[in-house]
Design a protein around this motif. Structure first.
Motif, mmCIF file in Angstrom:
data_model
loop_
_atom_site.group_PDB
_atom_site.id
_atom_site.type_symbol
_atom_site.label_atom_id
_atom_site.label_comp_id
_atom_site.label_asym_id
_atom_site.label_seq_id
_atom_site.Cartn_x
_atom_site.Cartn_y
_atom_site.Cartn_z
ATOM 1 N N UNK A 86 61.345 -3.984 34.681
ATOM 2 C CA UNK A 86 61.796 -3.559 36.222
ATOM 3 C C UNK A 86 60.966 -4.426 36.930
ATOM 4 N N UNK A 87 61.321 -4.574 38.308
ATOM 5 C CA UNK A 87 60.504 -5.352 39.425
ATOM 6 C C UNK A 87 59.458 -4.645 40.099
ATOM 7 N N UNK A 88 58.507 -5.621 40.272
ATOM 8 C CA UNK A 88 57.112 -5.166 40.832
ATOM 9 C C UNK A 88 55.992 -4.645 39.646
ATOM 10 N N UNK A 89 54.999 -5.222 39.483
ATOM 11 C CA UNK A 89 53.977 -4.786 38.791
ATOM 12 C C UNK A 89 53.217 -3.510 39.125
ATOM 13 N N UNK A 90 53.137 -2.939 40.177
ATOM 14 C CA UNK A 90 52.760 -1.806 40.490
ATOM 15 C C UNK A 90 53.647 -0.686 40.104
ATOM 16 N N UNK A 91 54.873 -0.887 40.573
ATOM 17 C CA UNK A 91 56.069 -0.048 39.937
ATOM 18 C C UNK A 91 56.171 0.315 38.657
#
Length: 71
Positions: A48-53
């Protein structure tokens, strides 16, 4: 952000977080980085999108939600 918890599928401690690059301009979410967390033992993954997410999704457990609701 804390590190990765063990694999939610097999319990392994061996995972990687990979940046798969930007989505092409012609696709939905253009310009956002696409990440994947992979378990190196069982092959389980979350993309998915975003490393933190992605790390937050990998680290989320059903028990975490139950404990939060009961407080």
């Amino acid at each position: 952000m804390k590190g990765l918890k063990p694999c939610p599928f097999c319990g392994s401690e061996y995972q990687t977080v990979e940046d798969l690059g930007l989505k092409p301009a012609s696709e939905c979410h253009a310009g956002k980085h696409w990440y994947v967390v992979n378990c190196l033992d069982c092959g389980g993954s979350m993309r998915g999108f975003g490393r933190r997410e992605r790390i937050a999704a990998w680290n989320r457990r059903v028990n975490d939600e139950i404990q939060t609701r009961s407080r």
